[in-house]
Design an enzyme around this catalytic site. Structure first.
Site, PDB file in Angstrom:
ATOM      1  N   ASN A  50       0.754  -1.051  -0.033  1.00 44.33           N
ATOM      2  CA  ASN A  50      -0.109   0.059   0.047  1.00 44.33           C
ATOM      3  C   ASN A  50       0.770   1.294  -0.078  1.00 44.33           C
ATOM      4  OD1 ASN A  50       1.042   0.043   2.821  1.00 44.33           O
ATOM      5  ND2 ASN A  50      -0.742   0.141   3.626  1.00 44.33           N
ATOM      6  N   GLU A  97       1.840   4.371   7.446  1.00 41.75           N
ATOM      7  CA  GLU A  97       0.698   3.706   6.454  1.00 41.75           C
ATOM      8  C   GLU A  97       0.127   4.783   5.711  1.00 41.75           C
ATOM      9  OE1 GLU A  97       0.157   0.674   6.193  1.00 41.75           O
ATOM     10  OE2 GLU A  97      -0.264  -0.655   7.975  1.00 41.75           O
TER      11      GLU A  97
END
Ligand code: GLP
Length: 245
Positions: free
Chosen positions: A136, A143
């Site tokens: 991702n 993140e």
């Protein structure tokens, strides 16, 4: 951004090993930023081999790892402290007291994060930071959505990251939901950054990285702004990039 395209994983590992070896040879007290995951394993094997042959030495080096799972200590096989000992530290001449990995078990994690940053600051700077990438676009455990200004902090892991990383655990339920990670600004402060990406399962990630604007939605995209950044990819990982460099 400099791009090195390697034929395969072995060549990619050697290219990264050459860059890190060069730092160890040229800098009297080198500071290395290290990563975990499957990708750097070949790099670590190469560094161990060169160290055993006497080509390079970690005697005067200091290392800082990117991240650690909250709740796992060095005895847990899924912890990054365990990984680093198994894959590198136990096999080289690095004084173990200069091998820094964030703690995931400190009673006061916030204070620990601050102290980790402080330790890096005290030593000056990280001369070279090795990075892998999550599918991702995460770097360390930063993140999507993490602020580019972030420093070492505690994060909630994405469900997708927990799933991908469950291969290192007996079951998905054992994967911690939180981690400590260097922040994006911590990574960007390194003098040089090398991102290694291998394999077909990262081909979409590499294509997204190449096409992405610099955005917090794709954390690795900030690396395009680093003045001394090298991307090392193998052909499989580079296969979906439309406009090749
Ligand atoms: C983990 C680590 C990252 C690493 C990523 C990719 O989430 N926190 O630092 O880059 O995995 O790992 P792999 O190389 O196994 O694909």
């Amino acid at each position: 951004m400099k791009i090195i395209t390697a034929k395969d994983y072995a060549q990619l590992s050697k290219a990264a090993c050459d860059i890190v070896s060069d730092k160890l040879k040229k800098i009297s007290q080198p500071v290395l930023g290290l990563a975990t995951g499957s990708t750097p394993e070949g790099l670590y094997e190469c560094l161990i081999e060169r160290c055993n042959m006497g080509e390079i030495s970690f005697r005067n080096a200091t290392t800082f790892n990117l991240d650690e799972y909250v709740g796992l200590d060095e005895t847990h096989p899924g912890s990054y402290q365990y990984y680093m000992k198994e894959k590198l530290f136990n096999h080289i001449d690095l004084p173990i007291e200069r091998a820094n990995v964030p703690s995931g078990t400190d009673a006061d994690l916030e204070a620990h994060c601050k102290a980790y940053e402080e330790k890096i600051r005290e030593i000056g700077k990280i001369d070279i930071q090795v990075l892998g990438i999550g599918v991702n676009g995460h770097i360390g455990f930063n993140e999507p959505g993490t602020s580019f200004d972030s420093r070492t902090h505690v994060v909630e892991l994405d469900p997708s990251t927990i799933e991908v990383n469950s291969r290192f655990f007996d079951s998905i339920d054992e994967v911690p939901g939180k981690a400590v990670t260097m922040g994006i600004q911590t990574i960007m402060d390194a003098d040089e950054v090398v991102l290694i990406i291998s394999g077909e399962n990262k081909a979409d990630t590499v294509a997204a990285f190449m096409e992405s604007d610099v955005t917090e939605d794709f954390p690795a995209s900030i690396l395009k702004k680093h003045p001394n950044f090298t991307l090392i990819v193998d052909e499989a990982a580079y296969s979906k990039v439309q406009t090749k460099a």
